[in-house]
Design an enzyme around this catalytic site. Structure first.
Site, PDB file in Angstrom:
ATOM      1  N   ASP A  27       0.873  -1.159   0.000  1.00 53.05           N
ATOM      2  CA  ASP A  27       0.000   0.000   0.000  1.00 53.05           C
ATOM      3  C   ASP A  27       0.923   1.225   0.000  1.00 53.05           C
ATOM      4  OD1 ASP A  27      -2.384   1.595   0.345  1.00 53.05           O
ATOM      5  OD2 ASP A  27      -1.772   1.828   2.445  1.00 53.05           O
ATOM      6  N   ASP A  29       0.048   5.254   0.954  1.00 52.84           N
ATOM      7  CA  ASP A  29      -0.059   6.238   2.027  1.00 52.84           C
ATOM      8  C   ASP A  29      -0.106   5.533   3.376  1.00 52.84           C
ATOM      9  OD1 ASP A  29      -0.189   8.718   3.146  1.00 52.84           O
ATOM     10  OD2 ASP A  29      -2.319   9.029   2.784  1.00 52.84           O
TER      11      ASP A  29
END
Length: 306
Positions: A27, A29
């Site tokens: 992922d 952020d």
């Protein structure tokens, strides 16, 4: 690898985990960056993984950027990355409509200009980007002009979300043959300093409530996001690791797809939340329990540098 789930990853276990995988999904952020700043050590981790022959991919529910825009941001932050390795929901939604739905027609898009670009890159035309101001009265709203070529409604993050956009999407969706797709169901976008703003899931739920229909979502934790990566690069789920900061999207995606999972604590979710899921006795919540956790992905550096 043996042992109970939700174990702290340290020592020899780090190398054992890395040896057990060929591909790693990250992922973005909260995992490799926060806002416009890279997580300390994250770029080194990504670059060393690649140097050691691991395939690295990036999967994000954020629909506000194209793959190219993400790759450019990562390059500025020091990551060795190309846009083919980036899978955002703007891109994956376009792929879903093109390949799975085999859409023939336009999309009414509640979303960003980046989503428009990704749709048009696969040959799908859209209408709807930008403000849509209200005028007239309720009878005018109920008879709002619709584009007869629109055959799908796609809902992503839309900073111009409005009552008229909600109404227009609703009017399209009263046509039962109109497809209904959402990028993701994240209800909050966390910001620095403990702040947050409403996420795409809030907008999607509003449209679903009005239309009395449920959208098919393509983002995490839906397996389609992994399918996009796996089908293009031949990723073996048994030898793939999902690294994320959210239990309900990243870790659940990994569980849904049979991947090994690693929670990093530089973002949203906590070990206490993971342990609560583990102890709940609820089968559905077990999917949100990671195999391992680390304070930061920089914890992988000693094994990679050794």
């Amino acid at each position: 690898m043996s042992g109970s789930k939700c174990a702290r990853l340290s020592g020899a276990r780090v190398q054992q985990l890395l040896d057990s995988v060929d591909s790693v999904l990250f992922d973005c952020d909260g995992v490799i960056w926060r806002g416009d700043q890279a997580i300390p050590g994250a770029a080194q981790v990504i670059n060393l993984l690649k140097e050691k022959g691991k395939r690295v991919f990036f999967v994000t529910n954020n629909s506000s950027k194209t793959r190219k825009m993400y790759a450019e941001k990562m390059s500025v932050l020091g990551f060795d990355v190309n846009e083919e390795e980036v899978f955002g929901t703007a891109y994956c939604s376009a792929v879903y409509l093109k390949t799975v739905c085999k859409l023939e027609g336009k999309v009414y898009l509640m979303g960003s200009d980046a989503m428009r670009q990704e749709l048009e890159a696969v040959g799908i035309q859209q209408t709807g980007v930008g403000p849509d101001h209200i005028s007239g009265k309720q009878t005018d709203w109920a008879n709002v002009p619709l584009d007869p070529e629109v055959k799908a409604v796609l809902v992503g993050f839309d900073a111009h979300f409005s009552y008229m956009k909600l109404n227009r999407a609703f009017q399209y969706l009263t046509q039962q043959d109109c497809l209904f797709v959402g990028t993701n169901r994240d209800t909050r976008l966390p910001l620095e300093g403990g702040k947050a703003v409403p996420g795409t899931g809030c907008l999607l739920l509003a449209v679903e409530t009005a239309a009395q229909r449920q959208a098919q979502t393509v983002g995490k934790p839906n397996h389609f996001m992994f399918d996009c990566v796996a089908s293009k690069f031949g990723v073996d789920p048994d030898r793939c690791l999902m690294v994320g900061d959210r239990l309900d999207t990243d870790i659940l995606l990994g569980s849904n797809c049979g991947l090994k999972t690693l929670l990093t604590l530089t973002g949203v979710s906590t070990v206490a939340e993971a342990e609560a899921h583990q102890q709940s006795g609820c089968a559905e919540r077990q999917g949100m329990v990671p195999d391992f956790y680390v304070e930061s992905i920089a914890d992988l550096l000693p094994a990679l540098q050794g």
